[in-house]
Every structure is written in structure tokens, then in C-alpha cells.
Design a protein around this motif. Structure first.
Motif, short mmCIF file in Angstrom:
data_model
loop_
_atom_site.label_atom_id
_atom_site.label_comp_id
_atom_site.label_asym_id
_atom_site.label_seq_id
_atom_site.Cartn_x
_atom_site.Cartn_y
_atom_site.Cartn_z
N MET A 1 4.23 10.50 -9.34
CA MET A 1 3.86 10.76 -10.73
C MET A 1 2.91 11.96 -10.84
O MET A 1 3.04 12.80 -11.74
CB MET A 1 3.20 9.51 -11.32
N ARG A 2 1.94 12.08 -9.92
CA ARG A 2 0.90 13.12 -10.02
C ARG A 2 1.26 14.40 -9.27
O ARG A 2 0.63 15.43 -9.50
CB ARG A 2 -0.42 12.57 -9.49
N LYS A 3 2.20 14.33 -8.31
CA LYS A 3 2.67 15.48 -7.51
C LYS A 3 1.59 16.01 -6.57
O LYS A 3 1.80 16.14 -5.37
CB LYS A 3 3.17 16.63 -8.41
N ILE B 1 0.85 -1.21 0.00
CA ILE B 1 0.00 0.00 0.00
C ILE B 1 0.88 1.25 0.00
O ILE B 1 0.65 2.20 -0.77
CB ILE B 1 -0.96 -0.01 1.21
N ASP B 2 1.91 1.24 0.87
CA ASP B 2 2.82 2.40 0.93
C ASP B 2 3.49 2.63 -0.41
O ASP B 2 3.58 3.77 -0.89
CB ASP B 2 3.88 2.17 2.02
N ALA B 3 3.97 1.55 -1.03
CA ALA B 3 4.66 1.69 -2.31
C ALA B 3 3.72 2.22 -3.38
O ALA B 3 4.11 3.07 -4.20
CB ALA B 3 5.23 0.34 -2.73
N ALA B 4 2.46 1.75 -3.40
CA ALA B 4 1.50 2.22 -4.40
C ALA B 4 1.21 3.70 -4.22
O ALA B 4 1.15 4.47 -5.19
CB ALA B 4 0.21 1.40 -4.30
N ILE B 5 1.02 4.14 -2.98
CA ILE B 5 0.72 5.56 -2.71
C ILE B 5 1.89 6.44 -3.15
O ILE B 5 1.69 7.48 -3.81
CB ILE B 5 0.40 5.77 -1.21
N ASN C 1 -8.11 18.34 2.01
CA ASN C 1 -8.42 17.10 1.29
C ASN C 1 -7.48 16.86 0.11
O ASN C 1 -7.70 15.94 -0.67
CB ASN C 1 -9.87 17.12 0.77
N GLN C 2 -6.44 17.66 0.00
CA GLN C 2 -5.50 17.51 -1.11
C GLN C 2 -4.10 17.24 -0.56
O GLN C 2 -3.70 17.80 0.46
CB GLN C 2 -5.51 18.78 -1.96
N TYR C 3 -3.37 16.35 -1.25
CA TYR C 3 -2.03 15.97 -0.81
C TYR C 3 -1.01 16.42 -1.84
O TYR C 3 -1.28 16.41 -3.05
CB TYR C 3 -1.93 14.45 -0.63
N ASN C 4 0.19 16.77 -1.34
CA ASN C 4 1.32 17.15 -2.19
C ASN C 4 2.47 16.19 -1.94
O ASN C 4 2.73 15.79 -0.79
CB ASN C 4 1.77 18.59 -1.91
N TYR C 5 3.15 15.84 -3.02
CA TYR C 5 4.29 14.93 -2.89
C TYR C 5 5.51 15.72 -2.41
O TYR C 5 5.79 16.83 -2.87
CB TYR C 5 4.59 14.26 -4.24
N VAL C 6 6.24 15.13 -1.45
CA VAL C 6 7.44 15.77 -0.92
C VAL C 6 8.65 15.08 -1.55
O VAL C 6 8.88 13.88 -1.33
CB VAL C 6 7.51 15.67 0.63
N ALA C 7 9.40 15.84 -2.34
CA ALA C 7 10.54 15.24 -3.05
C ALA C 7 11.69 14.96 -2.08
O ALA C 7 11.84 15.63 -1.06
CB ALA C 7 11.00 16.18 -4.16
#
Length: 845
Positions: free
Chosen positions: A792-794, A782-786, A839-845
Motif C-alpha cells: 500500500m505504501r510502496k 507478521i509476514d502478511a502484515a508487512i 533505513n528505508q524499504y521499497n516494495y518489490v512488485a
């Protein structure tokens, strides 16, 4: 006399009456001498239209005298005048005029047809030629005056025609010749009396039909308890009247055929003579409410009597229903009432029979009724009629439970005849599979037989689909959806039990099936495997059982093992079976290593050592257990360790004593035996080389085996079928203070005896630990999929992220568990919530 009956009410095509052809028109003697005969091609049965000629001839010595010559020519087929010169001559008023003015017209090959198929040409005709041997010419001259009918000709002719019509209607002889009557009609039509003639004929027919209605109105009304011969008598009167009417109209039409084919055809608003007769019969007789109600009710009563088993006159019914169809009132007057009566009859009969009969008897009765109705349609009903209503049986579950193949075939055929019937049957089919399958899966008491029952149930429904439902694709897809629904009502357990079932079939000692039967059985298991969601649970338990089979040498067939592996790879992909394939590679490499070890090392003592090198990532996780091994075993371990690490530097060996097994040579009073036992059993048995009797505590201290494992080991040696040691006191369980001694009197018919390895049996703790490992692995997936999705979507909203994760995962996940994994990744700084939109998430590089 006219014939009293005709085979068909439909009018036959009119017969062509042969008439004598007119002779060539007379001309003067010199013309006849020099003229050549001309031939006019025509069929034997031509109807020839009248062509009148009244030429004028002139003598040079005397005054002209007029002579009228009237001849008749009738043409039905076209006459070819190819290359024929036609002269239209006008007679000059002056007698001294020696030559006439002529006009030449060339006719095309076909003379024009009238609508009634008759060809008309006007004027006089003569054949003449100016010179001997010259081309003959047809000279057409005008009438001197238009011919007129004699006085009272119209009235007298109509009286003749009326008498003939009345004779036909009364079935008496006709005084006049039919050809004469036909010619009379033609003469009247030629002088434009067609309209009056048509009206007079209609009045005569109308008066005759009006006179017929009273005999039917006075007839008593029909009831259900009316005797069948009374019903038949009334219907026969109607049928006789109809047959007589059809015969009469055919004869009348043959006389008035010229009127029908000229005047009527030219007036599209007028019905033909035959249609006029149908219209009058329909209006004055059948459309009469009393007559129509009696007729329809009588027909329905006859059909009902036939359905109840009585014998009726089918030819009478066929004739009457054909009459209704010809009169175009079949659908409005009869069909609707017939279908209502049919529905009422079979609905009542269906309800009654469902209470009185078993389902198979009921179905056979319905099939019999359907065959009767099909025969009824062919024999006397309109071919468009296909209706038959019956109540569907509600005991489908009973038929499926008892596997009544023939009855189910019949049931499917019956439902296929009814609009929407297959969909109703399909819905019951889905409900049955879900209900029956749920009783197998949900009940914990059936865990031991669950997989076998599922396989049997799958075979059963497949057979029903193939034989009874004719491999209908809708039933196949519905079965798959139903299986997938009920088999996952109990999460994880079916997957675990399927893995154990496969283990039982692939384990050595399974002599239930040949290699071919085993292959077929594995194929069936894979079909069930496709329906489960928790395929990772299956993988965990299958890998654990496969490890036991490989390490202990309990696999029935390497080919069967690899066949099952290829099936899993084809179903789930290479990633699913990569670790399982690694286990087989480890076993093959271990054999090569042992060959090299025995060739390079001089092994002291008489102990033969075999070591399997297992890659930790491929195999299940085992908890290491430190035990006290004999000095000879320890020395052999060190020799092998030095050899292996010398070939593979940087690696670490960890010995798994729980997986070891040995073959011991023992001497009893009966003789020598070989004991195939586990490493723990070996340590216990070797103690009796040093003493006669030991307590539980002493054995535990000397071997270092964990208490629970030691108790199971002693129980297998002292309480099993092969009791090589004695236990005091005797009991099934091992308790504190029990004493154990060697059984010198041990006897067994076999030389090599395999003592059950209790440590190989799965405990509740092992099951729990396996399930826990599956749960942990799922969390990592699950962690890897998220992380993959967010990378990819940021930026992604919560709902879209959850949706995409569900699409990627191959196992079911609860929304609460998914939310926990998202929170965990936020805590570990893989992603963060948007500051403006929670309700929105951002990817942390």
C-alpha cells in the motif's frame, strides 16, 4: 430607660413615627364656602416633610396686614396630584392691581424623591377658586424672607443630642422625647449643619470607645494551663462590650436617621453611622494587638478544650466569631491561625493513633472527628471553613487482603473529603492490584489454580469498586489497566491455562454447576480473556481441547460450546472463530454421511463403524501413526473409503488412529461387561483372545503401536483403577520384559466401564509442539502484515513500518523478531532496502 439588650447586633429598619397631618391652609371665607374638600392619600405611618405657607390676603377697605401661618406636612410615600393645576402667583407691588399674573404647571403623577426617601416641596400653599363650582387650584407663593434659626439654637440642640447619646452609652434614661430629638436632627440638617453634626457625633462615639480599651489591656495574658472559667470571663467581657456597642449604635442611629439618610448617603466617602461604629470598635478595641491576641488565643483555647472533651460555652464562641466576621477580620486574624492549629493537632494525633490503634479503629476515630468538625462548622464557625487535616492510613493492603468492606467504604469517604485524596487512594489501588496479581501469575507452582484465583480476585475487586468506591469510573479503568499489566508479565502461559480451564468446565462429567451457573462462569472467564495479549495462544490450545471433546464425545453441552464460541466471536471477530465453527460443521456433516453410509451399504459382521470426516484446515495437526488393525476393521475401512470417494471424487482420506475409540464387549467370571477404551487399548485387549500371556515386546510387534504410547496404554489397563489385565512383576511403571495376562477375575459394580484414555492427556511434547505452531502462525501473520503495508505504501522508513505493524498485530512481538521477518522478506524479494538510505524499504512488485 432604654432596653439593656437587643437580639441582634445588626441595625433593624428604622421605625416610622406617626405625625399629625397638617390641616388645609386657611383662605378667605368666600373661598372656603365655595371650595370642595380634597383628599390626599397617605399611609398611617408617613413621615411628612415640612411645607411652610405664608400667604398674603388683601381687604378692600383697609390696609393689608401680614399674617404668617406655618404648618408642617411630611411625605414618605409619593403623593399623586393627577390633573391638578398649580398656580405660582407673584404678588404685585401695586395695591390697585386687581388680578395677579399666573403661570400654570402640570405635575406628573409622582413627586420626586430625595435619596433618603423624603419628599420635599418648597413655598406656601393655598387653595383658592375664582368661581363657585370651578376646579380648585393650589396656589404656591414665594417666601417674603428666608426663615432663620433662633440664636444659640444650634448649640443648645447639639447639647440635647449629646446628652441623649451619652445617656444611651451609659445606659441611663433620656430626658427628651425621641420624636423631639429626631426633629431636632432634621432641623439642623435642613439648615446645612449636617457636616458639623456628623463630625461631633463621631467624636462623642470615639471618646466613649477609647475609654473602654483600658479594661482589656490590663487583663492578664492567657495560657494553655489557664483555668477555663478565667478564659471564659475575659471572652465574656469582650462579648458584653461588643453587644453593648451594637445596642448603642442602633439607638443612636435611630435618632440620627435623618442625618444618615440625607447627608451620609449623598457623600459616598463617608461611612454610615452603623459602619462608623464598627470602624471605631475595630480600630480602637479589636485591632489593639494585646486585646486581639488575647481574644484569638482565648477562642482557640476554648476550641481546643472542646476537642479534648471538655464542655464549653458554645453560644459565647458563636457570638465572638460572629463579631470577628462583622468586623471583617475573621479571615486575617482568626481563620489562618485556626487552620494551622487544627492541622498541627490532627497531624500529631494521627501519627500517635496510627501507632496505637488498628486501621479500622483509626478510621472510625477519624470519621468521628470529622463529624465533630462538621457540627462545629454548623454551630459557631464560619460556613466557609471546611478544613480538617489527617494522616492517611498506610495499611490499605491490609484492608484489601482481609476484604474489610465497611472500613474500605469509610476510607473512601474520608479520602474523598481531602483535596487530591482520591488520587492518592487510586494510586495505592493500582499498586495493590499489580502486586497481588503478579504473585498469582508469575509463580509456576500456582499454575493449577491460577485461573480460578484470578477469577476470585476479579470478583473481589469488582465488589469493592461497586460497594466501597461507589462505581467510580477512575477506579474501574485503573483496575482494567492493572489487570492487563500483571497478567501479561508471563507471556503465553495465562492464555494456555485459561483455555485449559474452559476445557475443564465444558468437559462431560463436570457436575459442579448448572447451565445458568456455567454461563455466568464463562462470562467471567471472558473478562479475564480480554486482558491477555496472546489470544492466538488461547485459540491454539482451545482448538486442540475442543477437538478432543468433540471427537471423544466428552462435551458437556453443545449449547454451552456454541455459547462460548459466540462469546469468542463477539470479542475477537469472525476470523478468530472461523476454524472453530468449521469443526462443528464437520461433526454435523459426519453424522449425515454416516446415516447415508448405513442406508446404502450392507456392513458385514457385528462391528458398528462410526467415522468422523475432519477438514484438515479446521482441526489441529495430528501426526499419523500406522498400527496393525484386525482384518475386520481394515475391511470396514475399505468399504467406507470406497463409499466416500465415490460421492466426493478428488479427495483423500487419511486415517487418524490416535483419535479412535471403541466399545468392547467382554466376558469375565462375574459376567459380561462393556469396556469403553481407546483404539490402542482395543488392539492390546483383542490380543488376549488369541493367547493367555504376552510380553511387552510381543505386544509391540503385534500392534505396531509406538513404544511410549504402548507403555502408557498398558499402564492404563494394568495399573489403573480398572485393571482388566495383570502385569508381572507388579509396579506402577511398565518396564522391558514385563509380562501381561488377562484378568478373568475382574469385578466392577458398573456394566459399562470407562478406562482412562491416557493418550488424551497432554504431554510436555504436545505443549511444546502447540506453542511452536503458534509461533509459526505468528510468523506468517507478521509476514502478511508487512507485505500488506509495503504494497500500500510502496516506500516506508524502518520506524514507520515497525509502528504500523504493531498497530495491525493482535499479539506482542519483540523488535528483534520483527527485524528477522523483515530480513526474511528481503531475502525472498518481497521488498528491498533503498540504495541511498539503508533505513528505508521499497516494495518489490
Amino acid at each position: 430607660m432604654f432596653p439593656t439588650g437587643l437580639p441582634s447586633p445588626n441595625p433593624p429598619p428604622p421605625t416610622q413615627e406617626a405625625r399629625p397631618a397638617a390641616s388645609d391652609v386657611n383662605t378667605d371665607s368666600s373661598s372656603i364656602t365655595n371650595s370642595k374638600k380634597r383628599k390626599i392619600n397617605r399611609s398611617e405611618r408617613e413621615d411628612i416633610d415640612s411645607i411652610s405657607s405664608s400667604p398674603k390676603t388683601h381687604n378692600s377697605s383697609s390696609s393689608s396686614t401680614s399674617q404668617q401661618i406655618q404648618k408642617k406636612l411630611r411625605f414618605e410615600d409619593s403623593v399623586d396630584f393627577i390633573g391638578l393645576d398649580v398656580k405660582m402667583a407673584e404678588e404685585s407691588s401695586s395695591a390697585s392691581c386687581s388680578s395677579n399674573k399666573t403661570k400654570t404647571v402640570f405635575l406628573a403623577g409622582v413627586v420626586g424623591h430625595h435619596a433618603n426617601g423624603l419628599t420635599k416641596t418648597a413655598g406656601s400653599t393655598t387653595f383658592s377658586s375664582s368661581k363657585p363650582g370651578a376646579a380648585k387650584k393650589l396656589v404656591i407663593k414665594n417666601f417674603k424672607e428666608k426663615p432663620k434659626l433662633p440664636e444659640n439654637y444650634t448649640h443648645e440642640t447639639w447639647q440635647k443630642l449629646k446628652e441623649a447619646v451619652e445617656a444611651i452609652q451609659n445606659s441611663t434614661s433620656i430626658k427628651y422625647n425621641l420624636e423631639e430629638l429626631y426633629q431636632a436632627v432634621e432641623n439642623l440638617c435642613s439648615h446645612k449643619i449636617s457636616a458639623r453634626l456628623y463630625k461631633q457625633l463621631r467624636v462623642v462615639c470615639e471618646d466613649h470607645i477609647k475609654a473602654q480599651i483600658d479594661q482589656f489591656r490590663e487583663y492578664p495574658f492567657l495560657f494553655k494551663n489557664t483555668f477555663i472559667f478565667i478564659i471564659t470571663l475575659f471572652l465574656k467581657k469582650i462579648d458584653n462590650c461588643w453587644q453593648d456597642h451594637c445596642r448603642q449604635m442602633i439607638m443612636i442611629r435611630s435618632i440620627f436617621l435623618f442625618l444618615d439618610r440625607t447627608y451620609v448617603l449623598q457623600n459616598s466617602m463617608l461611612p454610615s453611622i452603623w459602619d462608623m461604629g464598627l470602624e471605631l470598635f475595630r480600630f480602637y478595641i479589636i485591632s489593639d494587638m494585646k486585646v486581639q491576641s488575647k481574644t484569638i488565643y482565648g477562642i482557640l483555647l476554648l476550641i481546643e478544650r472542646e476537642r479534648s472533651g471538655e464542655t464549653i460555652d458554645r453560644s459565647l464562641l458563636r457570638s465572638l466569631l460572629s463579631m470577628l466576621s462583622d468586623l471583617q477580620i475573621y479571615q486575617d486574624s482568626f481563620e489562618q491561625r485556626f487552620l494551622e492549629e487544627t492541622n498541627r493537632l490532627y497531624a500529631a494525633e494521627g501519627q500517635r493513633l496510627m501507632q496505637e490503634r488498628e486501621v479500622p479503629d483509626y478510621l472510625h476515630h477519624v470519621n468521628k472527628r470529622l463529624e465533630e468538625e462538621a457540627d462545629r462548622v454548623i454551630t459557631y464557625l464560619d460556613q466557609k471553613y471546611k478544613g480538617l487535616a489527617f494522616q492517611k492510613p498506610m495499611s490499605l493492603n491490609h484492608l484489601l487482603d482481609e476484604n474489610r468492606i465497611q472500613d474500605l467504604c469509610l476510607l473512601y469517604q474520608l479520602f474523598s473529603r481531602v483535596r487530591g485524596g482520591v488520587l492518592v487512594l487510586l494510586q495505592h489501588w493500582i499498586e495493590y492490584i499489580k502486586a497481588f496479581g503478579s504473585t498469582i501469575v508469575i509463580n509456576p507452582e500456582k499454575d493449577k489454580t491460577m485461573v480460578q484465583e484470578l477469577l476470585d480476585f476479579k470478583d473481589k475487586v469488582d465488589h469493592i469498586i461497586d460497594i466501597c468506591f461507589i462505581k467510580n469510573e477512575k477506579f474501574v479503568n485503573a483496575m482494567k489497566e492493572a489487570f492487563e499489566t500483571f497478567i501479561n508479565k508471563r507471556p503465553n502461559k495465562p492464555a494456555e491455562l485459561i483455555a485449559k480451564h474452559v476445557d475443564s468446565k465444558l468437559r462431560a462429567g463436570n457436575k459442579e454447576a448448572t447451565d445458568e451457573e456455567l454461563e455466568k462462569m464463562l462470562d467471567k472467564i471472558m473478562i479475564i480473556f480480554r486482558f491477555i495479549y496472546g489470544k492466538d495462544v488461547f485459540e491454539a490450545f482451545y482448538k486442540k481441547d475442543l477437538a478432543k471433546r468433540l471427537l471423544v464425545g466428552k462435551s458437556a453441552s453443545v449449547d454451552a460450546e456454541k455459547s462460548m464460541l459466540s462469546k469468542l466471536k463477539h470479542e475477537c471477530g469472525a476470523a478468530f472463530t472461523s476454524k472453530l465453527e468449521g469443526m462443528f460443521k464437520d461433526m454435523e456433516l459426519s453424522k449425515d454421511i454416516m446415516v447415508q453410509f448405513k442406508q446404502c451399504q450392507n456392513i458385514p459382521g457385528n462391528i458398528e463403524l462410526t467415522v468422523n470426516i475432519l477438514t484438515m484446515g479446521y482441526w489441529p495437526t495430528y501426526i499419523p501413526m500406522e498400527v496393525h488393525l484386525p482384518a475386520e476393521m481394515v475391511r470396514l475401512q475399505e468399504i467406507f473409503k470406497t463409499f466416500y470417494l465415490g460421492k466426493h471424487s478428488g479427495r483423500k482420506l487419511q486415517w487418524q488412529s490416535t483419535l479412535g475409540h471403541c466399545v468392547l464387549k467382554a466376558e469375565f467370571k462375574e459376567g459380561k461387561k462393556e469396556l469403553q477404551v481407546s483404539l490402542f487399548q482395543t488392539l492390546v485387549l483383542l490380543m488376549f483372545n488369541e493367547g493367555e500371556e504376552f510380553t511387552l515386546e510381543e505386544i509391540k510387534l503385534a500392534t505396531g503401536i509406538e513404544d511410549g504410547e504402548l507403555r502408557r496404554t498398558l499402564q492404563s489397563l494394568a495399573c489403573g483403577k480398572a485393571r482388566v489385565i495383570h502385569k508381572v512383576p507388579k509396579s506402577k511403571d511398565v518396564e522391558d520384559g514385563d509380562k501381561f495376562s488377562c484378568n478373568d477375575d475382574f469385578k466392577h459394580k458398573l456394566f459399562r466401564i470407562k478406562i482412562n484414555q491416557i493418550q488424551m492427556k497432554e504431554t510436555v511434547e504436545e505443549q511444546a509442539s502447540t506453542t511452536e505452531r503458534v509461533y509459526q502462525d505468528r510468523q506468517y501473520q507478521i509476514d502478511a502484515a508487512i507485505v500488506r503495508i509495503m504494497k500500500m505504501r510502496k516506500t516506508l522508513s524502518h520506524n514507520l513500518l515497525v509502528s504500523e505493524v504493531y498497530n495491525q498485530l493482535k499479539f506482542p512481538v519483540k523488535p528483534a523478531d520483527l527485524k528477522k521477518r523483515i530480513e526474511s522478506l528481503i531475502d525472498r524479494d518481497y521488498m528491498e532496502r533503498d540504495k541511498e538510505n539503508p533505513n528505508q524499504y521499497n516494495y518489490v512488485a
